[in-house]
Design an enzyme around this catalytic site. Structure first.
Site: not given
Length: 336
Positions: A77, A43
């Protein structure tokens, strides 16, 4: 490699239950250690400024035959500076280049409040107001979402989702989206379990990823970041459950979330802690254990986003009403 779990997204993808969180992580050796242990979920975010380092390590690991790209699940992101519809694809292509991959497994809107794009070409530097807080703009996240749907259409990303959105904001995106959110990433741990929010998303097929799942004990205690969560690991009741299973309090916190069907992304740069955080698949908490952990709830958020500045608590897309409502700053037009 240890036996691991996964959660099936509504896209059909299998998202590994335990991932390596990389906020503030620039050490390539830590990522190599995680892959050696068995992590297959990484992530990151444009805002973390480590996509290029992650891409270099993954590329080398693939060349060395340690992993195949298809084994890895990469989440990144969209930066708040790139939320204007005309920037979304370009920013995605930058991430693809830095990560050295032809597709992103899961792409999230990092935060619902958009920042000014005036420094976008210089990287992820945030433009600031005179008082030092981020300079924000009024971009509807739904408009950003429409562009992200096109990324799925064109195969640049496999799935799209949200991060740090409120329940009402998630509901709005979900109800109006052509492609529904596959995942919501948010702060969840024993002090801040968010049971109702998790239930809301689960009923709609939105998977949940918990950041700070063990309280982010390595997070500096600063006004802009919120309080430290170190004391969470010292909860006596938590220690009792851990002792019963021959595990650490961190293991119990992670296992608790996994048994709730939640994906966890503990962050560490220490190879030994990275290994330990992965050892959560060889035991199971009882219903009694789960109730004990449920009793630790303090509705205590550890990430208070003070760094956005009080003026931005009044931004129409600021997601956390409990923070906004506690702020008495009214002169939101000062120095604009």
């Amino acid at each position: 490699m240890a036996t691991t779990g996964s959660v099936r997204l509504h896209t059909g993808q299998r998202m590994p239950t335990v991932g390596l969180g990389t906020w503030m992580l620039t050490d390539g050796e830590a990522l190599k250690a995680a892959i050696d242990v068995g992590y297959r979920h990484i992530d990151t975010a444009q805002y973390y400024q480590n996509e290029d380092r992650i891409g270099e390590v993954l590329e080398q690991q693939i060349k060395d035959g340690k992993i195949m790209r298809e084994e890895m699940f990469i989440t990144t992101k969209l930066t708040p500076m790139g939320m204007a519809p005309e920037h979304v694809r370009k920013e995605t292509e930058k991430s693809l280049k830095r990560l050295k991959t032809s597709y992103i497994d899961l792409y999230l809107i990092h935060f619902p409040v958009a920042h000014s794009d005036e420094l976008l070409e210089k990287g992820v530097a945030t433009p600031l107001y005179k008082d030092g807080t981020p300079k924000t703009v009024f971009i509807d996240p739904l408009d950003t979402w429409r562009e992200m749907e096109k990324l799925v259409d064109d195969g640049l990303v496999k799935a799209i989702g949200l991060s740090n959105f409120s329940l009402k904001q998630v509901e709005r995106i979900y109800s109006l989206a052509r492609i529904k959110p596959a995942n919501l990433q948010m702060e969840i741990h024993a002090w801040f379990p968010q049971y109702d929010f998790v239930d809301f998303c689960t009923k709609r097929g939105i998977s949940i990823t918990a950041y700070a799942p063990i309280g982010s004990p390595g997070k500096p205690e600063m006004p802009g970041l919120g309080p430290s969560g170190k004391a969470l690991l010292e909860e006596p009741a938590l220690k009792e459950v851990a002792s019963k299973h021959g595990k650490t309090p961190a293991h119990v916190l992670l296992r608790n979330l996994i048994q709730r069907g939640i994906i966890v992304i503990p962050k560490s740069s220490n190879p030994e802690r990275i290994r330990l955080n992965f050892e959560v698949f060889d035991f199971e908490l009882t219903d009694e254990d789960m109730d004990v952990i449920k009793g630790l709830n303090k509705e205590k958020r550890l990430f208070t986003f003070g760094a956005v500045g009080e003026r931005n608590f009044h931004h129409p897309f600021f997601p956390f009403p409990e923070i906004k409502d506690s702020c008495d700053f009214q002169d939101v037009n000062k120095d604009l």
